[in-house]
Scaffold this active site. Structure first.
Site, PDB file in Angstrom:
ATOM      1  CE  LYS A  89      52.780  72.874  76.616  1.00 37.31           C
ATOM      2  NZ  LYS A  89      52.480  73.628  75.800  1.00 37.31           N
TER       3      LYS A  89
ATOM      4  CG  ASP B 277      53.915  76.360  75.691  1.00 36.07           C
ATOM      5  OD1 ASP B 277      53.504  76.478  75.094  1.00 36.07           O
ATOM      6  OD2 ASP B 277      54.090  76.953  77.167  1.00 36.07           O
TER       7      ASP B 277
HETATM    8  P1  NDP Z   1      57.017  83.153  74.269  1.00 36.36           P
HETATM    9  O1  NDP Z   1      57.892  82.627  75.586  1.00 36.36           O
HETATM   10  O2  NDP Z   1      57.742  82.870  72.977  1.00 36.36           O
HETATM   11  O3  NDP Z   1      56.472  84.171  74.141  1.00 36.36           O
HETATM   12  C1  NDP Z   1      54.984  84.510  75.415  1.00 36.36           C
HETATM   13  C2  NDP Z   1      54.828  86.080  75.812  1.00 36.36           C
HETATM   14  O4  NDP Z   1      53.394  86.159  75.777  1.00 36.36           O
HETATM   15  C3  NDP Z   1      55.577  87.128  76.009  1.00 36.36           C
HETATM   16  O5  NDP Z   1      56.071  88.008  74.736  1.00 36.36           O
HETATM   17  C4  NDP Z   1      55.470  87.481  77.348  1.00 36.36           C
HETATM   18  O6  NDP Z   1      55.812  88.316  78.195  1.00 36.36           O
HETATM   19  C5  NDP Z   1      53.763  87.595  77.391  1.00 36.36           C
HETATM   20  N1  NDP Z   1      53.755  87.108  78.592  1.00 36.36           N
HETATM   21  C6  NDP Z   1      53.836  85.814  78.929  1.00 36.36           C
HETATM   22  N2  NDP Z   1      53.261  85.783  80.419  1.00 36.36           N
HETATM   23  C7  NDP Z   1      52.362  86.797  80.316  1.00 36.36           C
HETATM   24  C8  NDP Z   1      51.642  87.568  80.713  1.00 36.36           C
HETATM   25  N3  NDP Z   1      50.997  87.175  82.476  1.00 36.36           N
HETATM   26  N4  NDP Z   1      51.204  88.855  80.925  1.00 36.36           N
HETATM   27  C9  NDP Z   1      51.178  88.717  79.964  1.00 36.36           C
HETATM   28  N5  NDP Z   1      51.990  88.873  79.056  1.00 36.36           N
HETATM   29  C10 NDP Z   1      52.385  87.864  78.649  1.00 36.36           C
HETATM   30  O7  NDP Z   1      55.710  81.813  74.346  1.00 36.36           O
HETATM   31  P2  NDP Z   1      55.083  81.497  72.753  1.00 36.36           P
HETATM   32  O8  NDP Z   1      54.565  82.023  72.254  1.00 36.36           O
HETATM   33  O9  NDP Z   1      55.214  79.759  72.528  1.00 36.36           O
HETATM   34  O10 NDP Z   1      53.179  80.823  73.597  1.00 36.36           O
HETATM   35  C11 NDP Z   1      52.419  82.260  73.824  1.00 36.36           C
HETATM   36  C12 NDP Z   1      50.909  81.027  73.888  1.00 36.36           C
HETATM   37  O11 NDP Z   1      50.892  80.171  73.133  1.00 36.36           O
HETATM   38  C13 NDP Z   1      51.294  79.684  75.373  1.00 36.36           C
HETATM   39  O12 NDP Z   1      49.478  79.899  76.112  1.00 36.36           O
HETATM   40  C14 NDP Z   1      51.624  78.895  74.801  1.00 36.36           C
HETATM   41  O13 NDP Z   1      50.892  78.100  75.776  1.00 36.36           O
HETATM   42  C15 NDP Z   1      50.492  78.695  73.031  1.00 36.36           C
HETATM   43  N6  NDP Z   1      50.646  77.480  72.579  1.00 36.36           N
HETATM   44  C16 NDP Z   1      52.389  77.723  71.850  1.00 36.36           C
HETATM   45  C17 NDP Z   1      52.912  77.595  71.180  1.00 36.36           C
HETATM   46  C18 NDP Z   1      54.462  77.765  70.493  1.00 36.36           C
HETATM   47  O14 NDP Z   1      54.621  76.608  69.516  1.00 36.36           O
HETATM   48  N7  NDP Z   1      55.242  78.226  70.301  1.00 36.36           N
HETATM   49  C19 NDP Z   1      52.527  76.098  70.638  1.00 36.36           C
HETATM   50  C20 NDP Z   1      50.413  76.118  70.938  1.00 36.36           C
HETATM   51  C21 NDP Z   1      50.273  77.350  71.983  1.00 36.36           C
HETATM   52  P3  NDP Z   1      57.303  88.440  78.884  1.00 36.36           P
HETATM   53  O15 NDP Z   1      58.707  88.215  77.864  1.00 36.36           O
HETATM   54  O16 NDP Z   1      57.111  89.884  79.777  1.00 36.36           O
HETATM   55  O17 NDP Z   1      56.974  87.378  79.760  1.00 36.36           O
END
Ligand code: NDP
Length: 453
Positions: free
Chosen positions: A125, A165
């Site tokens: 990672k 991510d």
């Molecule tokens: P993105 O950056 O596309 O989206 C993340 C979302 O979560 C955004 O809407 C963001 O809002 C919100 N967010 C982040 N931090 C917070 C917080 N502290 N409180 C509230 N909302 C928050 O990321 P992903 O969708 O790719 O990833 C989301 C999760 O999924 C993570 O935990 C990641 O590790 C996990 N994951 C992702 C994979 C992938 O293929 N992308 C694979 C496996 C797991 P804002 O824009 O305001 O920050």
């Protein structure tokens, strides 16, 4: 003190100020007690102590110039945690909260997740404390180039293959791959999540969200249940959340929430495809805030500064299924209790470690269906593995073929978790123990085979 508690204590002593990493180590090792008795060869080879120590931890300076001409400096990370069963594989996170302990927790989880997929991928990672929010495309590009200017020497299609991510989507992968290609003069599958025009796989953007829903559907099927007419709450509004919602709509469920780090929207009418496309355009193209949803759809309500789980708890929102898809530790014990009180009986984690340990205890005590992230969100890295295969074979599979493979992988992970739980004396529905044991055994056996390296 038990053998594994001693390992945890040693890990804590060696890694002070890394609470998320220690939380992940504890969560995995505490499920592995039964493997200690059954596999004395693991203890003899100190596998448990070795598996919590990364192969290598890289930290580096990332200087870049902002639009006003000022030089900014961020910190870059890549943790190459374990390559016993394949090249290091795992995403890059760009978010101001990123630090060594967070990247280590994610890399550690990735070892077992990747093993569960049945594909040959080790765990890694990386990321940076850079915040892409509010930056121009030019600034993001210059940052990505600088990040890759150091990372390129550590990665390669058979060595370490990063992906996206939080904060790293198609735009960032494009800049990083473009720069890698330029300086190495090689067009190889060194990153996944690439655009379809230059070596990406169909279904990769959808894979994590779809996979989390497929995993939930498998869990529901064990109780002759499905998504049909269920109320679903999802957190986040990014890559994982968007495609989880898309699949829920397709399976007949009613999804009512999205959030970002500023607040939450609840739409009791549920999202249809048009509303979802509004959110996708808002987040992926206009890079706006989720509160804009209520300007377009005034029946919905916006809760400033609250997470989805705060709103479910404080407003008593009824729901059947929850898909946490934002970030780590977003659900605490008060949220977990409220979810169950409000009718939730199935939780499938799109995010990594979104539930604090006490919340997980509450799920298990109440015997709800609970799919932990390392099993439920493994769809993303699975399709990344399929992207690596297509790149090696110089082939491009059809959408349907990749989606079918994803479904089969999620079904297999579900089965493997249930079987491992049963064989090692847990309830079959204990996906926490099952996923940890099934993922660990594969990696541990490979490590034993190599001797002491
Ligand atoms: P993105 O950056 O596309 O989206 C993340 C979302 O979560 C955004 O809407 C963001 O809002 C919100 N967010 C982040 N931090 C917070 C917080 N502290 N409180 C509230 N909302 C928050 O990321 P992903 O969708 O790719 O990833 C989301 C999760 O999924 C993570 O935990 C990641 O590790 C996990 N994951 C992702 C994979 C992938 O293929 N992308 C694979 C496996 C797991 P804002 O824009 O305001 O920050």
């Amino acid at each position: 003190m038990s053998y594994l508690k001693e390992v945890i204590a040693r890990t804590e002593e060696k890694n002070p100020s890394q609470p998320e990493f220690i939380q992940a180590v504890e969560e995995v090792l505490m499920s592995l007690e039964a493997t200690v008795d059954k596999h004395p060869e693991f203890v003899a080879a100190s596998i448990y102590d070795r598996i919590v120590e990364p192969d290598r931890q890289l930290m580096f300076r990332v200087p870049w110039t902002d639009d006003s001409g000022k030089v900014q400096v961020n910190r870059g990370f890549r943790i190459e945690f374990n390559n016993a069963i394949g090249p290091y594989k795992g995403g890059l996170r760009f978010h101001p909260s990123v630090n060594l302990g967070i990247i280590k927790f994610l890399g550690f989880e990735q070892i077992f997740k990747n093993a569960l997929t049945t594909l040959p991928m080790g765990g890694g990672k990386g990321g940076s404390d850079f915040d892409p929010k509010g930056k121009s495309d030019g600034e993001v590009m210059r940052f990505c180039y600088s990040f890759m200017r150091e990372l390129f020497r550590h990665i390669g299609p058979d060595t370490d293959v990063p992906a996206g991510d939080i904060g790293v989507g198609g735009r960032e992968i494009g800049y990083m791959f473009g720069y890698y290609k330029k300086i190495k003069n090689e067009h190889t599958g060194v990153l996944t999540g690439k655009g379809i025009e230059y070596g990406g796989s169909l279904i990769r953007p959808e894979a994590t969200g779809y996979g989390a829903v497929y995993f939930a559907a498998e869990m529901l099927a064990t109780r002759n249940d499905s998504f049909e007419n269920k109320i679903v709450v999802t957190s986040g509004a990014g890559n994982v959340a968007q495609f989880a919602v898309e699949k829920v709509i397709e399976l007949g469920g009613k999804n009512i929430s999205f959030c970002d780090s500023s607040g939450t929207i609840i739409d009791m009418d549920g999202f249809d495809t048009e509303k979802l496309h509004f959110v996708m355009d808002l987040k992926n193209n206009r890079r706006g805030r989720i509160k804009e949803y209520v300007e377009k759809y005034p029946n919905a309500k916006y809760y400033d500064g609250k997470s989805v789980w705060d709103v479910v708890r404080d407003e008593g929102i009824k729901c059947h299924i929850a898909l946490p898809s934002a970030t780590q530790n977003e659900i605490d014990e008060t949220h977990a209790e409220a979810l169950i009180k409000n009718g939730c009986y199935c939780i499938s984690e799109g995010a990594n470690m979104p539930s604090v340990p006490k919340a997980v205890d509450i799920y298990l005590e109440n015997k709800i269906l609970y799919g932990p992230g390392k099993a439920a969100n493994a769809g993303g890295v699975s399709v990344s593995g399929l992207e690596m295969s297509q790149n090696s074979l110089k082939l491009s599979w059809e959408r349907e073929e990749v989606d079918n493979r994803l479904k089969i992988i999620m079904k297999n992970i579900h089965e493997a978790s249930r079987n491992a739980a049963e064989v090692y004396g847990f309830d079959k529905d204990n996906y926490v123990a099952g996923a940890n044991i099934a993922g660990f055994l594969k990696v541990a056996k490979a490590m034993v085979a190599y001797g002491v390296v």
